[in-house]
Design an enzyme around this catalytic site. Structure first.
Site, short mmCIF file in Angstrom:
data_model
loop_
_atom_site.label_atom_id
_atom_site.label_comp_id
_atom_site.label_asym_id
_atom_site.label_seq_id
_atom_site.Cartn_x
_atom_site.Cartn_y
_atom_site.Cartn_z
N MET A 49 -0.55 6.59 -3.28
CA MET A 49 -1.08 6.26 -4.61
C MET A 49 -0.46 5.00 -5.22
O MET A 49 -0.94 4.50 -6.24
CB MET A 49 -0.86 7.42 -5.57
CG MET A 49 0.59 7.63 -5.95
SD MET A 49 0.80 8.75 -7.37
CE MET A 49 0.12 7.79 -8.69
N TYR A 50 0.61 4.47 -4.61
CA TYR A 50 1.25 3.27 -5.18
C TYR A 50 0.41 2.04 -4.89
O TYR A 50 0.15 1.75 -3.74
CB TYR A 50 2.64 3.06 -4.59
CG TYR A 50 3.65 4.15 -4.84
CD1 TYR A 50 3.47 5.13 -5.82
CD2 TYR A 50 4.81 4.22 -4.08
CE1 TYR A 50 4.42 6.13 -6.02
CE2 TYR A 50 5.75 5.22 -4.27
CZ TYR A 50 5.55 6.17 -5.24
OH TYR A 50 6.49 7.16 -5.43
N SER A 51 -0.06 1.23 -5.87
CA SER A 51 0.14 1.44 -7.30
C SER A 51 -1.22 1.48 -7.98
O SER A 51 -1.68 0.51 -8.56
CB SER A 51 0.98 0.29 -7.85
OG SER A 51 0.44 -0.95 -7.38
N GLY A 60 -2.51 2.41 -2.37
CA GLY A 60 -2.28 1.96 -1.00
C GLY A 60 -1.70 0.57 -0.89
O GLY A 60 -1.37 0.12 0.21
N GLU A 61 -1.56 -0.12 -2.04
CA GLU A 61 -1.05 -1.50 -2.00
C GLU A 61 0.37 -1.56 -1.44
O GLU A 61 0.70 -2.44 -0.63
CB GLU A 61 -1.08 -2.13 -3.39
CG GLU A 61 -2.46 -2.48 -3.90
CD GLU A 61 -3.24 -1.29 -4.44
OE1 GLU A 61 -4.47 -1.41 -4.61
OE2 GLU A 61 -2.61 -0.23 -4.67
#
Length: 311
Positions: A49-51, A60-61
């Site tokens: 979930m980040y960010s 997914g970043e």
């Protein structure tokens, strides 16, 4: 330090990856990761979930940045990568299908064949522990996950999960990631820590620096801090415990010639079950006080001072 009953050997500071692709762009993230690895660090934490909360991001970043770094540096085998499933808006909860899909998508973004440590990011009381543990065990048996952890779970559900795994001969949790620091002790100490102790789990506490409060940059009557976490960190000043903890940190930090953040992390590292506190740095300049905690040994008197201030 070996994580729980696993064969994962991890460094004494777990580097948080929540800032990668958020407050640190890819170049800045690579610089932090390079500096951490150069100092001997090998344990990096992220989540699917980040960010997702950042404007323009979809989640997914952080995994993508870490995956790009691993590939560009050719150091996959020397790093322990932890990620999580269960809190991405499009993959929330811990049904078996969600866990499986989450793992597959994390593997793709990270560009690895196996996740070293795979956490359930937040417990899903609506899903039986039997379904969760069985789904996780399948990932281990398939070679897609090396070891398992649980974050944001209560003592009863953790114990039930461990007991089911033991009874059925399935892969079990080896680590727990609780919210735990000098101004938030009850979120781990007590029943949850007792279960971890009983079953030989290691703790990797998040919010180890209380969103930056324990770095000492937030002070009564002090200047405003330019940080996305300022509101969350600053609220501790309004609580009786906050200023007492800062004063104790200052005293110990001065005695050792280190930053308050180093002392806060060293206190955590000295607590039963804690293998590696988790902290993040968005710039290389923020990293040295975090790394310094590994070599800082607090005296019994200093631990008592910090314990009393944070009680």
């Amino acid at each position: 330090m070996t994580l729980g009953t696993s064969d994962l050997a991890v460094s004494p500071l777990c580097l948080g990856g929540n800032v990668f692709g958020w407050t640190a762009d890819e170049a800045e993230s690579f610089a932090v990761l390079d500096a951490y690895a150069a100092a001997g660090g090998n344990f990096v934490d992220t989540a699917d979930m980040y960010s997702v909360w950042a404007p323009g991001n979809s989640g997914g970043e952080s995994e993508t940045v870490i995956g790009n770094w691993l590939r560009s540096r050719g150091n996959r085998d020397s790093m322990v990568i932890a990620t999580k499933v269960g809190m991405h808006p499009e993959l929330s909860g811990l049904r078996a299908a969600t866990i499986k899909r989450g793992a597959e998508e994390s593997l793709r973004r990270l560009g690895v064949e196996r996740i070293d440590l795979f956490y359930t990011h937040k417990d899903d009381p609506a899903t039986p522990v039997e379904e969760i543990v069985t789904a996780l065990d399948e990932l281990v048996r398939e070679g897609k996950v090396r070891a398992l952890g649980a974050s944001n779970i209560d003592a009863g559900r953790l114990a039930a999960s461990l007991e089911f795994a033991a009874r059925e001969g399935l892969a079990r949790y080896v680590a727990v990631q609780p919210h735990y620091n000098l101004v938030s002790r009850s979120t781990y100490e007590g029943a949850l820590a007792d279960v971890a102790t009983e079953h030989g789990l290691s703790a990797v506490p998040y919010f180890a620096l209380a969103a930056g409060f324990l770095t000492g940059k937030y002070r009564p009557g002090g200047p405003a801090v330019d940080s996305p976490r300022a509101d969350g960190a600053g609220r501790h000043l309004a609580e009786p415990r906050g200023p007492l903890v800062l004063a104790a940190l200052d005293r110990v930090a001065e005695a050792h010639g280190v930053e308050p953040a180093s002392v806060a992390l060293a206190w955590l590292a000295a607590q039963p079950t804690v293998a590696a506190p988790l902290a993040s740095a968005r710039t290389v300049e923020q990293l040295p006080p975090l790394l310094a905690a590994a070599d800082l040994v607090l005296t019994e008197a200093e631990l008592k001072l910090l314990n009393e201030a944070s009680a």
